[in-house]
Enzyme design. Structure first.
Site, PDB file in Angstrom:
ATOM      1  N   HIS A  14      88.120  91.604   8.159  1.00  0.00           N
ATOM      2  CA  HIS A  14      86.764  91.788   8.715  1.00  0.00           C
ATOM      3  C   HIS A  14      86.598  93.256   9.084  1.00  0.00           C
ATOM      4  O   HIS A  14      86.918  93.673  10.201  1.00  0.00           O
ATOM      5  CB  HIS A  14      86.569  90.864   9.927  1.00  0.00           C
ATOM      6  CG  HIS A  14      85.189  90.890  10.508  1.00  0.00           C
ATOM      7  ND1 HIS A  14      84.672  89.843  11.237  1.00  0.00           N
ATOM      8  CD2 HIS A  14      84.210  91.830  10.482  1.00  0.00           C
ATOM      9  CE1 HIS A  14      83.440  90.137  11.624  1.00  0.00           C
ATOM     10  NE2 HIS A  14      83.146  91.348  11.189  1.00  0.00           N
ATOM     11  N   HIS A  16      83.803  96.489   8.155  1.00  0.00           N
ATOM     12  CA  HIS A  16      82.633  97.032   7.456  1.00  0.00           C
ATOM     13  C   HIS A  16      82.940  98.482   7.101  1.00  0.00           C
ATOM     14  O   HIS A  16      83.161  99.299   8.010  1.00  0.00           O
ATOM     15  CB  HIS A  16      81.398  96.956   8.347  1.00  0.00           C
ATOM     16  CG  HIS A  16      81.093  95.568   8.823  1.00  0.00           C
ATOM     17  ND1 HIS A  16      80.174  94.750   8.197  1.00  0.00           N
ATOM     18  CD2 HIS A  16      81.615  94.831   9.842  1.00  0.00           C
ATOM     19  CE1 HIS A  16      80.137  93.585   8.831  1.00  0.00           C
ATOM     20  NE2 HIS A  16      81.006  93.598   9.823  1.00  0.00           N
ATOM     21  N   HIS A 194      79.161  85.979   8.957  1.00  0.00           N
ATOM     22  CA  HIS A 194      79.224  86.193  10.399  1.00  0.00           C
ATOM     23  C   HIS A 194      78.495  85.024  11.055  1.00  0.00           C
ATOM     24  O   HIS A 194      77.358  84.706  10.680  1.00  0.00           O
ATOM     25  CB  HIS A 194      78.505  87.477  10.790  1.00  0.00           C
ATOM     26  CG  HIS A 194      79.261  88.736  10.485  1.00  0.00           C
ATOM     27  ND1 HIS A 194      79.782  89.025   9.245  1.00  0.00           N
ATOM     28  CD2 HIS A 194      79.579  89.794  11.281  1.00  0.00           C
ATOM     29  CE1 HIS A 194      80.386  90.203   9.303  1.00  0.00           C
ATOM     30  NE2 HIS A 194      80.274  90.695  10.523  1.00  0.00           N
ATOM     31  N   GLU A 197      78.915  84.998  16.762  1.00  0.00           N
ATOM     32  CA  GLU A 197      79.256  86.253  17.463  1.00  0.00           C
ATOM     33  C   GLU A 197      78.316  86.312  18.671  1.00  0.00           C
ATOM     34  O   GLU A 197      78.733  86.113  19.805  1.00  0.00           O
ATOM     35  CB  GLU A 197      79.044  87.450  16.526  1.00  0.00           C
ATOM     36  CG  GLU A 197      79.316  88.809  17.183  1.00  0.00           C
ATOM     37  CD  GLU A 197      78.956  90.004  16.282  1.00  0.00           C
ATOM     38  OE1 GLU A 197      78.183  89.843  15.321  1.00  0.00           O
ATOM     39  OE2 GLU A 197      79.444  91.123  16.585  1.00  0.00           O
TER      40      GLU A 197
HETATM   41  N1  HPA Z   1      77.982  91.802  13.345  1.00  0.00           N
HETATM   42  C1  HPA Z   1      76.912  91.783  12.574  1.00  0.00           C
HETATM   43  N2  HPA Z   1      76.632  92.748  11.715  1.00  0.00           N
HETATM   44  C2  HPA Z   1      77.475  93.780  11.612  1.00  0.00           C
HETATM   45  C3  HPA Z   1      78.600  93.847  12.391  1.00  0.00           C
HETATM   46  C4  HPA Z   1      78.883  92.790  13.284  1.00  0.00           C
HETATM   47  O1  HPA Z   1      79.886  92.750  14.016  1.00  0.00           O
HETATM   48  N3  HPA Z   1      79.221  95.002  12.053  1.00  0.00           N
HETATM   49  C5  HPA Z   1      78.489  95.601  11.090  1.00  0.00           C
HETATM   50  N4  HPA Z   1      77.423  94.852  10.826  1.00  0.00           N
HETATM   51 ZN    ZN Z   2      81.350  92.334  11.406  1.00  0.00          ZN
END
Ligand code: HPA
Ligand code: ZN
Length: 337
Positions: A14, A16, A194, A197
């Site tokens: 995970h 980006h 995702h 979160e």
């Molecule tokens: N959450 C959602 N979008 C994102 C994240 C994340 O942690 N990091 C980069 N884009």
């Molecule tokens: Zn992320």
């Protein structure tokens, strides 16, 4: 313990790539491309990284990505990340990229993916780091934009293994992308998303049922739904948890509140990841160290977290066994049972 955690063979699932853009490289690329940044120094950039929630972060993250223009820029970004992997014994990585952040600014899809792909290939050859790339759709954009992106990506089908879903979670539920994920699966791609979160546990359930994900990114709010927790445990579903990200974005007010070790103890297949290391204060080792400092992470737990990541990596069975063998050898040498 810091040295042990750095030497521990790790997989990152995970990450980006745009979130690995360090302020120093941001300035270098801005200069190279004649772009004026709204900051005068690296220190000022770092000082701006105070986030009350996910959206605060995303606004700054998308702004930072504007310095990325040429294929070489995407190569340099990816290569810098791979060097961090090499320094921290991350021997396998499955990074995300957000093509729409770039194509919406007029950068060609192939400019983005070719730069990233060339760096990942060099990473395999020169650094011995195996990798698989994951294309993420931005969930704040609509379904038709995601379909258009999938279409642009198909000529490059051999360069990525899965699609994912990121950006603003609340108000953008998995069901919005059910059809485009079905099309991706029909094309033989794996899926991740995702979920849980900032969004509710119901989004995790929907990611499983409607998007048929192979892993859930974040997923920490699963603890709010006991039936879902049992389902995750029974099915061996992996969560790619990002401790420093969660505290920087106030998902947990303090690392001592983080639930990753409780989930591990209950048998959830949790993994440790850095998410956007340039913005959240650390790469893989720093995330493990934060768990040690706040929660007393043991060597046995660290090895288990690392094992979980190798077990759910998107690699062939022989490749997986070879990665696990490296972890087993390390654990045996360190006397960790
Ligand atoms: N959450 C959602 N979008 C994102 C994240 C994340 O942690 N990091 C980069 N884009
Ligand atoms: Zn992320």
């Amino acid at each position: 313990m810091h040295d042990f955690l750095n030497r521990l063979p790790k997989a990152e699932l995970h990450l980006h790539l745009e979130g690995s853009l360090e302020p120093e490289l941001m300035f270098e690329l801005a200069q190279r491309n004649g772009i004026q940044l709204p900051y005068v120094s690296v220190e000022e950039v770092r000082a701006a990284y105070q986030f009350g929630n996910l959206q605060d972060f995303l606004d700054i993250y998308y702004q930072g990505a504007e310095v990325l223009q040429t294929e070489q820029d995407f190569y340099d970004l990816t290569w810098a990340y791979l060097q961090r992997c090499s320094e921290q014994n991350v021997i396998h990585t499955e990074p995300f990229f957000d093509p729409q952040t770039h194509t919406d600014r007029g950068i060609a899809f192939e400019t983005v993916i070719n730069g990233i792909d060339r760096a990942l290939r060099d990473g395999r050859q020169q650094l011995g780091i195996s990798s698989r790339l994951i294309l993420c759709f931005l969930r704040h954009l609509d379904e038709s934009a995601a379909f258009e992106t999938l279409q642009q990506a198909m000529p490059h089908r051999d360069k990525f293994i899965a699609v994912g879903l990121d950006s603003s979670e609340r108000g953008n539920p998995p069901e919005k992308f059910a059809r485009v994920f079905a099309a991706a699966r029909d094309a033989g791609l794996l899926t991740v998303a995702h979920a849980g979160e900032e969004g509710p546990a119901a989004y995790i359930r929907d990611a499983l049922d409607l998007l048929q994900v192979s892993r859930v990114d974040h997923g920490v709010r699963a603890v709010e739904d006991e039936a879902l927790m049992q389902r995750l445990i029974d099915s061996g579903m992996a969560l790619t948890v990002c401790p420093l990200s969660n505290t920087k974005l106030q998902v947990f007010s303090d690392m001592r509140q983080h639930n990753i070790l409780q989930m591990l103890a209950r048998g959830v297949k949790v993994t440790v990841n850095s998410d956007d290391p340039a913005y959240f204060g650390g790469y893989m080792t720093e995330n493990f160290v934060a768990l040690y400092e706040a929660l007393g992470l043991s060597k046995t737990q660290a090895v288990q977290l690392s094992r979980n990541a190798f077990e759910v990596a998107f690699v062939s069975e022989p490749e997986k066994q070879a990665l696990l063998a490296r972890l087993d050898r390390f654990a045996a040498d360190e006397g960790v049972g």
